[in-house]
Design a protein around this motif. Structure first.
Motif, PDB file in Angstrom:
ATOM      1  N   TYR A   1      31.988  52.829  11.857  1.00 10.36           N
ATOM      2  CA  TYR A   1      33.225  53.087  12.597  1.00 10.36           C
ATOM      3  C   TYR A   1      33.435  52.095  13.741  1.00 10.36           C
ATOM      4  CZ  TYR A   1      29.884  55.816  15.447  1.00 10.36           C
ATOM      5  OH  TYR A   1      28.805  56.227  16.193  1.00 10.36           O
ATOM      6  N   ALA A   2      32.841  50.910  13.618  1.00  2.59           N
ATOM      7  CA  ALA A   2      33.125  49.804  14.541  1.00  2.59           C
ATOM      8  C   ALA A   2      34.271  49.003  13.931  1.00  2.59           C
ATOM      9  CB  ALA A   2      31.899  48.929  14.735  1.00  2.59           C
ATOM     10  N   TYR A   3      35.421  49.008  14.587  1.00  2.00           N
ATOM     11  CA  TYR A   3      36.638  48.481  13.964  1.00  2.00           C
ATOM     12  C   TYR A   3      36.845  46.998  14.268  1.00  2.00           C
ATOM     13  CZ  TYR A   3      37.849  52.858  11.903  1.00  2.00           C
ATOM     14  OH  TYR A   3      37.832  53.974  11.106  1.00  2.00           O
ATOM     15  N   HIS A   4      35.966  46.212  13.644  1.00  2.00           N
ATOM     16  CA  HIS A   4      36.104  44.761  13.664  1.00  2.00           C
ATOM     17  C   HIS A   4      36.077  44.269  12.222  1.00  2.00           C
ATOM     18  CE1 HIS A   4      31.998  43.696  12.386  1.00  2.00           C
ATOM     19  NE2 HIS A   4      31.615  44.783  13.049  1.00  2.00           N
TER      20      HIS A   4
ATOM     21  N   ASN B   1      35.309  57.626   4.435  1.00  2.00           N
ATOM     22  CA  ASN B   1      35.825  58.877   5.000  1.00  2.00           C
ATOM     23  C   ASN B   1      37.330  58.754   5.215  1.00  2.00           C
ATOM     24  OD1 ASN B   1      36.011  61.398   6.185  1.00  2.00           O
ATOM     25  ND2 ASN B   1      35.288  60.700   8.186  1.00  2.00           N
ATOM     26  N   PRO B   2      38.111  58.744   4.142  1.00  2.00           N
ATOM     27  CA  PRO B   2      39.565  58.543   4.269  1.00  2.00           C
ATOM     28  C   PRO B   2      40.199  59.579   5.193  1.00  2.00           C
ATOM     29  CG  PRO B   2      38.861  58.430   1.976  1.00  2.00           C
ATOM     30  CD  PRO B   2      37.686  58.926   2.753  1.00  2.00           C
ATOM     31  N   ASN B   3      41.149  59.118   5.990  1.00  2.00           N
ATOM     32  CA  ASN B   3      41.818  60.008   6.938  1.00  2.00           C
ATOM     33  C   ASN B   3      42.997  60.691   6.246  1.00  2.00           C
ATOM     34  OD1 ASN B   3      43.242  61.198   9.040  1.00  2.00           O
ATOM     35  ND2 ASN B   3      42.867  59.525  10.459  1.00  2.00           N
ATOM     36  N   PRO B   4      42.925  62.014   6.057  1.00  2.00           N
ATOM     37  CA  PRO B   4      44.004  62.710   5.341  1.00  2.00           C
ATOM     38  C   PRO B   4      45.289  62.822   6.147  1.00  2.00           C
ATOM     39  CG  PRO B   4      42.418  64.292   6.215  1.00  2.00           C
ATOM     40  CD  PRO B   4      41.844  62.928   6.483  1.00  2.00           C
ATOM     41  N   ASN B   5      45.240  62.484   7.437  1.00  2.00           N
ATOM     42  CA  ASN B   5      46.421  62.640   8.285  1.00  2.00           C
ATOM     43  C   ASN B   5      47.422  61.497   8.129  1.00  2.00           C
ATOM     44  OD1 ASN B   5      45.486  65.065   9.574  1.00  2.00           O
ATOM     45  ND2 ASN B   5      44.058  63.799  10.746  1.00  2.00           N
ATOM     46  N   ILE B   6      46.988  60.373   7.574  1.00  2.00           N
ATOM     47  CA  ILE B   6      47.882  59.230   7.398  1.00  2.00           C
ATOM     48  C   ILE B   6      48.734  59.462   6.157  1.00  2.00           C
ATOM     49  CG2 ILE B   6      48.010  56.743   7.017  1.00  2.00           C
ATOM     50  CD1 ILE B   6      45.356  56.484   8.506  1.00  2.00           C
ATOM     51  N   LYS B   7      50.022  59.555   6.360  1.00  2.00           N
ATOM     52  CA  LYS B   7      50.942  59.936   5.286  1.00  2.00           C
ATOM     53  C   LYS B   7      51.460  58.716   4.539  1.00  2.00           C
ATOM     54  CE  LYS B   7      50.380  64.156   6.568  1.00  2.00           C
ATOM     55  NZ  LYS B   7      49.448  65.005   5.796  1.00  2.00           N
TER      56      LYS B   7
ATOM     57  N   PHE C   1      40.990  54.742  15.978  1.00  2.00           N
ATOM     58  CA  PHE C   1      41.622  54.545  14.676  1.00  2.00           C
ATOM     59  C   PHE C   1      41.509  55.780  13.774  1.00  2.00           C
ATOM     60  CE2 PHE C   1      40.833  50.303  16.269  1.00  2.00           C
ATOM     61  CZ  PHE C   1      42.003  49.634  15.959  1.00  2.00           C
ATOM     62  N   ARG C   2      41.531  56.971  14.385  1.00  2.00           N
ATOM     63  CA  ARG C   2      41.509  58.201  13.589  1.00  2.00           C
ATOM     64  C   ARG C   2      42.698  59.087  13.971  1.00  2.00           C
ATOM     65  NH1 ARG C   2      38.876  57.928   9.060  1.00  2.00           N
ATOM     66  NH2 ARG C   2      38.430  60.170   9.027  1.00  2.00           N
ATOM     67  N   PRO C   3      43.917  58.734  13.529  1.00  2.00           N
ATOM     68  CA  PRO C   3      45.093  59.559  13.825  1.00  2.00           C
ATOM     69  C   PRO C   3      44.848  61.022  13.455  1.00  2.00           C
ATOM     70  CG  PRO C   3      45.741  57.534  12.724  1.00  2.00           C
ATOM     71  CD  PRO C   3      44.245  57.586  12.674  1.00  2.00           C
TER      72      PRO C   3
END
Length: 612
Positions: free
Chosen positions: A443-446, A576-582, A290-292
């Motif tokens: 970072y456990a995506y449940h 830790n927001p992902n800056p790659n998600i537009k 879940f880290r594009p």
């Protein structure tokens, strides 16, 4: 069902469903025509089973007090498009609160088993206690009514889901099947077992083209009870389609609910697979847990790119015109179809490929096929493996399990096999338990112990209030990406009003693609209930019933020890927001805090007395 009224909302007790209760320990069974308590009972599915589960005090999913409830919806087996669903309910082995208590859960699938089950004359089958030896259950139509038999099943032990179904097909003509795989048999170490449901295509081709009731580990609960398979044997009862239902069915195929997932040849996107193309526009396809990464890697699994090397055929379920899934096969040198590999739906495809760092379609197909044959929920399995890979990437000198890393197909395949055979409880018990044991849960995506589907949580804070998985029971996964809604008011309304109605499909027996945008509170459903059952209902009565059922599920979660702090997204999303998600950021701490306050202010007053 026996219907003695035309007004089910006002007179539910004048409608009776046929239930068989089976004591697996003694072999005793009883049949009853049970009067409905309310409109939820009439509609069926989890709307009925959650009321029965609320009567049980269950502290461990693997105990005698936890029943396995198998039922259908009011329209299952009817001539209405998509009316094929079977529901499996109980307290979940995998979904549970931090207090250590299991959550009530249901899982559902299509195929033809549900229709055959309904056509035997039975509406519900409740399994109590546990069989001392492996069995399968025969449900059959007789002149005297439905009959249930418990049969020895030692010869099925160790077989895959598909192999079990093929073995039973040789014994029973005019039947369909529900079976677990080795994962469910190894319930002690695998909490994510699924139930495979046979399809017409599978029985005719002898290729492993099952549908699955995957979520929540109902296959593991079935394995705990020592039930390896169910057989529903009956004649087909396909009635002539009325003009009203014919009109609805045409609207389902051509209308907004399913048009976008129709095959390319009909102007659609080519099934649920098309979500890759939509989400990649925003770099919101899950990659590497879940880290594009903001690159074009997901495009390797776009349909157009896969089609160059593999044979693809869009197919549908029994008597359904939506044609939502795609069967992937090897392509022979002359371009003809070779060996069948797997069925591609968006969630299993992404979570067993791109999200694991795998971008080759053949490898993805092999992992999906293994997962299906072992009988595991592809969502829980893929997300849990992705967590392990992410842990290894963060700890290169202290890797766990076999040391697998993102993109390492052979080692990932080994993890799938070991989990399916019950030799890897670290994976088989899910990401909540694995991450807690390692002390790195962010970072456990449940959400609430149940792994999330293949939609970035950054795009869907509605996950937190879903009662059976984000894309099954809270239809907010497209509110940002498809509808462009990023304001607080839209999200409060989506979660507390509009988007919760997606759960209604898991009551009535219809697939969500019947009208995924609006739920079952539509004139189309009103017309179908009048035509198929001679019931007079209003859209408002349907919506009120669905809302009560949803809120009852929420109340059950709270009763099973969930604190409000557990109704949350994985911590990494806000920390830790992902800056790659537009896309606009709707999962900041500030936004989530305001959203939580507003949602609970609306829901809490309505929860009072729902479990009485």
């Amino acid at each position: 069902m026996k219907i003695e009224t035309t007004d089910p909302a006002a007179e539910p007790s004048a409608i009776f469903y046929k239930r068989c209760s089976v004591d697996l320990r003694s072999g005793d069974m009883s049949f009853a025509d049970v009067p409905c308590r309310n409109f939820e009972d009439v509609l069926g599915g989890f709307g009925r089973s959650f009321q029965d589960l609320a009567k049980r005090q269950v502290e461990n999913a693997y105990c005698d007090e936890n029943p396995l409830i198998v039922n259908t919806g009011l329209l299952t087996g009817s001539s209405v498009m998509t009316a094929l669903r079977t529901y499996f309910s109980g307290y979940s082995p995998i979904k549970g609160s931090q207090a250590g208590l299991p959550a009530a859960m249901w899982s559902t699938g299509s195929g033809k088993f549900g229709a055959k089950f309904k056509w035997t004359g039975l509406d519900e089958l409740v399994f109590e206690n546990r069989s001392a030896t492996p069995i399968y259950v025969l449900i059959k139509e007789t002149a005297a009514g439905p009959q249930v038999e418990l049969k020895p099943a030692e010869h099925l032990l160790g077989l895959s889901t598909h192999a079990k179904i093929m073995a039973l097909q040789k014994e029973y003509a005019d039947a369909h099947f529900a079976a677990i795989g080795q994962a469910g048999e190894n319930w002690q170490n695998n909490y994510m077992g699924s139930v495979a449901l046979s399809t017409e295509n599978q029985l005719k081709s002898h290729e492993d083209k099952c549908r699955f009731a995957g979520r929540g580990g109902m296959g593991s609960l079935m394995g705990y009870k020592n039930i390896l398979a169910l057989v529903a044997q009956s004649s087909d009862k396909v009635s002539k389609i009325s003009e009203a239902v014919k009109k609805v069915n045409i609207n389902v195929i051509k209308g907004g609910g399913s048009a976008r997932i129709q095959p390319l040849s009909r102007g659609g996107g080519g099934g649920t697979w098309a979500a890759y193309d939509v989400l990649q526009e925003f770099h919101a396809v899950p990659v590497n847990n879940f880290r594009p990464q903001g690159n074009d890697l997901p495009e390797r699994l776009f349909r157009a790119n896969v089609e160059r090397d593999y044979h693809i055929k869009s197919e549908a379920c029994f008597r359904c015109g939506i044609t939502c899934h795609n069967n992937i096969s090897e392509k022979n040198a002359d371009g003809s179809r070779g060996e069948f590999l797997a069925k591609f739906d968006y969630e299993p495809l992404n979570l067993l490929s791109t999200n694991l760092g795998i971008h080759e379609a053949g490898q993805a197909a092999r992992l999906i096929q293994l997962t299906d044959n072992y009988g595991m929920d592809a969502i829980s399995l893929g997300v849990t493996i992705a967590y392990a890979l992410s842990y290894n990437a963060r700890h290169p000198h202290q890797r766990i399990l076999n040391g697998a890393t993102f993109g390492d197909y052979e080692k990932i395949r080994e993890l799938v096999i070991q989990a399916g055979e019950g030799r890897l409880p670290e994976i088989g018990k899910g990401s909540m338990r694995l991450s807690a044991s390692l002390g790195e849960t962010a970072y456990a995506y449940h959400v609430k112990g149940l792994e999330i589907a293949a939609y970035q949580p950054e795009t869907n804070p509605g996950y937190a209030w879903a009662i059976a998985g984000g894309h099954m029971s809270m239809g907010t996964y497209g509110l940002l990406t498809r509808e462009g809604k990023s304001d607080l008011e839209s999200w409060v309304k989506g979660i507390t009003e509009d988007k919760l109605h997606i759960v209604g499909f898991d009551m009535i027996g219809l697939c969500k693609f019947f009208d995924i945008a609006k739920g079952i509170g539509t004139q189309m459903v009103v017309d179908c209930l009048k035509s198929e059952c001679n019931l007079d209902v209003s859209i408002e009565e349907i919506r009120a019933s669905v809302r009560r059922a949803f809120l009852r599920g929420l109340a059950l979660e709270l009763r099973q020890g969930y604190s409000k702090a557990e109704f949350c997204l994985p911590a990494e999303v806000s920390e830790n927001p992902n800056p790659n998600i537009k896309l606009p950021n709707i999962t900041s701490s500030e936004f989530i805090e305001k959203l939580e306050k507003r949602v609970w202010e609306i829901f809490e007053p309505e929860l009072q007395g729902l479990l009485d």
